[in-house]
Design a protein around this motif. Structure first.
Motif, PDB file in Angstrom:
ATOM      1  N   GLN A  14       0.812  -1.214   0.000  1.00  0.00           N
ATOM      2  CA  GLN A  14       0.000   0.000   0.000  1.00  0.00           C
ATOM      3  C   GLN A  14       0.847   1.266   0.000  1.00  0.00           C
ATOM      4  OE1 GLN A  14      -2.502  -0.934   3.413  1.00  0.00           O
ATOM      5  NE2 GLN A  14      -4.217  -1.300   2.028  1.00  0.00           N
ATOM      6  N   LYS A  15       1.877   1.314   0.825  1.00  0.00           N
ATOM      7  CA  LYS A  15       2.643   2.554   0.982  1.00  0.00           C
ATOM      8  C   LYS A  15       3.719   2.725  -0.077  1.00  0.00           C
ATOM      9  CE  LYS A  15       1.688   2.798   5.880  1.00  0.00           C
ATOM     10  NZ  LYS A  15       2.203   2.615   7.219  1.00  0.00           N
ATOM     11  N   ASP A  16       4.493   1.684  -0.324  1.00  0.00           N
ATOM     12  CA  ASP A  16       5.614   1.815  -1.251  1.00  0.00           C
ATOM     13  C   ASP A  16       5.203   1.648  -2.714  1.00  0.00           C
ATOM     14  OD1 ASP A  16       6.881   1.963   1.178  1.00  0.00           O
ATOM     15  OD2 ASP A  16       8.424   0.494   0.716  1.00  0.00           O
ATOM     16  N   LEU A  17       4.245   0.761  -2.964  1.00  0.00           N
ATOM     17  CA  LEU A  17       3.823   0.522  -4.342  1.00  0.00           C
ATOM     18  C   LEU A  17       2.500   1.196  -4.678  1.00  0.00           C
ATOM     19  CD1 LEU A  17       4.812  -3.221  -4.855  1.00  0.00           C
ATOM     20  CD2 LEU A  17       6.152  -1.164  -5.291  1.00  0.00           C
ATOM     21  N   SER A  18       1.891   1.840  -3.699  1.00  0.00           N
ATOM     22  CA  SER A  18       0.642   2.592  -3.886  1.00  0.00           C
ATOM     23  C   SER A  18      -0.510   1.735  -4.409  1.00  0.00           C
ATOM     24  CB  SER A  18       0.868   3.781  -4.819  1.00  0.00           C
ATOM     25  OG  SER A  18       1.835   4.649  -4.289  1.00  0.00           O
ATOM     26  N   LEU A  19      -0.566   0.483  -3.966  1.00  0.00           N
ATOM     27  CA  LEU A  19      -1.704  -0.366  -4.326  1.00  0.00           C
ATOM     28  C   LEU A  19      -2.861  -0.048  -3.397  1.00  0.00           C
ATOM     29  CD1 LEU A  19      -0.160  -3.892  -4.926  1.00  0.00           C
ATOM     30  CD2 LEU A  19      -0.928  -2.250  -6.604  1.00  0.00           C
ATOM     31  N   VAL A  48       0.084  -4.958 -10.660  1.00  0.00           N
ATOM     32  CA  VAL A  48       1.451  -4.468 -10.508  1.00  0.00           C
ATOM     33  C   VAL A  48       2.185  -4.667 -11.826  1.00  0.00           C
ATOM     34  CG1 VAL A  48       1.606  -4.914  -8.018  1.00  0.00           C
ATOM     35  CG2 VAL A  48       2.381  -6.664  -9.616  1.00  0.00           C
ATOM     36  N   THR A  49       3.184  -3.834 -12.060  1.00  0.00           N
ATOM     37  CA  THR A  49       4.018  -3.970 -13.258  1.00  0.00           C
ATOM     38  C   THR A  49       5.118  -4.992 -12.986  1.00  0.00           C
ATOM     39  OG1 THR A  49       5.576  -2.269 -12.551  1.00  0.00           O
ATOM     40  CG2 THR A  49       3.630  -1.521 -13.817  1.00  0.00           C
ATOM     41  N   LEU A  50       5.847  -5.319 -14.018  1.00  0.00           N
ATOM     42  CA  LEU A  50       6.962  -6.247 -13.863  1.00  0.00           C
ATOM     43  C   LEU A  50       8.029  -5.653 -12.938  1.00  0.00           C
ATOM     44  CD1 LEU A  50       7.954  -9.012 -14.669  1.00  0.00           C
ATOM     45  CD2 LEU A  50       8.956  -8.022 -16.712  1.00  0.00           C
ATOM     46  N   ASP A  51       8.262  -4.355 -13.050  1.00  0.00           N
ATOM     47  CA  ASP A  51       9.224  -3.695 -12.152  1.00  0.00           C
ATOM     48  C   ASP A  51       8.748  -3.771 -10.697  1.00  0.00           C
ATOM     49  OD1 ASP A  51      11.043  -2.988 -14.136  1.00  0.00           O
ATOM     50  OD2 ASP A  51      10.084  -1.046 -14.488  1.00  0.00           O
ATOM     51  N   GLN A  52       7.463  -3.547 -10.482  1.00  0.00           N
ATOM     52  CA  GLN A  52       6.917  -3.645  -9.128  1.00  0.00           C
ATOM     53  C   GLN A  52       6.987  -5.081  -8.612  1.00  0.00           C
ATOM     54  OE1 GLN A  52       3.121  -1.847 -10.131  1.00  0.00           O
ATOM     55  NE2 GLN A  52       3.546  -0.127  -8.727  1.00  0.00           N
ATOM     56  N   LEU A  53       6.773  -6.038  -9.494  1.00  0.00           N
ATOM     57  CA  LEU A  53       6.886  -7.441  -9.105  1.00  0.00           C
ATOM     58  C   LEU A  53       8.309  -7.737  -8.623  1.00  0.00           C
ATOM     59  CD1 LEU A  53       5.477 -10.215  -8.943  1.00  0.00           C
ATOM     60  CD2 LEU A  53       6.250 -10.604 -11.304  1.00  0.00           C
ATOM     61  N   ASN A  54       9.291  -7.205  -9.310  1.00  0.00           N
ATOM     62  CA  ASN A  54      10.684  -7.366  -8.874  1.00  0.00           C
ATOM     63  C   ASN A  54      10.910  -6.707  -7.520  1.00  0.00           C
ATOM     64  OD1 ASN A  54      11.660  -8.902 -11.036  1.00  0.00           O
ATOM     65  ND2 ASN A  54      11.941  -7.061 -12.294  1.00  0.00           N
ATOM     66  N   GLN A  55      10.325  -5.549  -7.305  1.00  0.00           N
ATOM     67  CA  GLN A  55      10.444  -4.872  -6.012  1.00  0.00           C
ATOM     68  C   GLN A  55       9.815  -5.714  -4.902  1.00  0.00           C
ATOM     69  OE1 GLN A  55       8.853  -0.886  -6.083  1.00  0.00           O
ATOM     70  NE2 GLN A  55       9.942  -0.381  -7.962  1.00  0.00           N
ATOM     71  N   ILE A  56       8.689  -6.339  -5.211  1.00  0.00           N
ATOM     72  CA  ILE A  56       8.017  -7.194  -4.227  1.00  0.00           C
ATOM     73  C   ILE A  56       8.922  -8.348  -3.839  1.00  0.00           C
ATOM     74  CG2 ILE A  56       6.131  -8.840  -3.903  1.00  0.00           C
ATOM     75  CD1 ILE A  56       4.399  -6.921  -5.643  1.00  0.00           C
ATOM     76  N   TYR A  57       9.485  -9.026  -4.839  1.00  0.00           N
ATOM     77  CA  TYR A  57      10.346 -10.162  -4.528  1.00  0.00           C
ATOM     78  C   TYR A  57      11.625  -9.730  -3.804  1.00  0.00           C
ATOM     79  CZ  TYR A  57       7.357 -13.605  -6.672  1.00  0.00           C
ATOM     80  OH  TYR A  57       6.289 -14.433  -6.962  1.00  0.00           O
ATOM     81  N   ASP A  58      12.153  -8.556  -4.132  1.00  0.00           N
ATOM     82  CA  ASP A  58      13.309  -8.021  -3.382  1.00  0.00           C
ATOM     83  C   ASP A  58      12.922  -7.786  -1.933  1.00  0.00           C
ATOM     84  OD1 ASP A  58      14.924  -8.107  -5.624  1.00  0.00           O
ATOM     85  OD2 ASP A  58      14.692  -5.957  -6.082  1.00  0.00           O
TER      86      ASP A  58
END
Length: 65
Positions: A14-19, A48-58
């Motif tokens: 919610q906060k970092d990815l604004s979902l 989520v975008t592919l970049d956001q998906l990478n951020q999630i897994y990180d």
């Protein structure tokens, strides 16, 4: 994932990815019917975008350590 990490994960989304809470709820409802990793469900539904998906897994990788 422990309840604390799960809560932190939702906060991250919610906060970092604004979902929105509604987007997360959609993914969680889908997950109840067709179990799978929440990040992949978010991506499959275009929430989520592919970049956001990478951020999630990180984030998940760093949260486990």
């Amino acid at each position: 994932m422990s309840p604390t990490n799960y809560s932190n994960f939702i906060d991250f989304l919610q906060k970092d990815l604004s979902l929105s809470a509604a987007s997360i709820d959609v993914a969680l409802r889908y997950r109840e019917q067709n179990p799978g990793p929440l990040p992949m469900i978010l991506w499959q539904y275009g929430l989520v975008t592919l970049d956001q998906l990478n951020q999630i897994y990180d984030w998940l990788e760093s949260a486990v350590v």
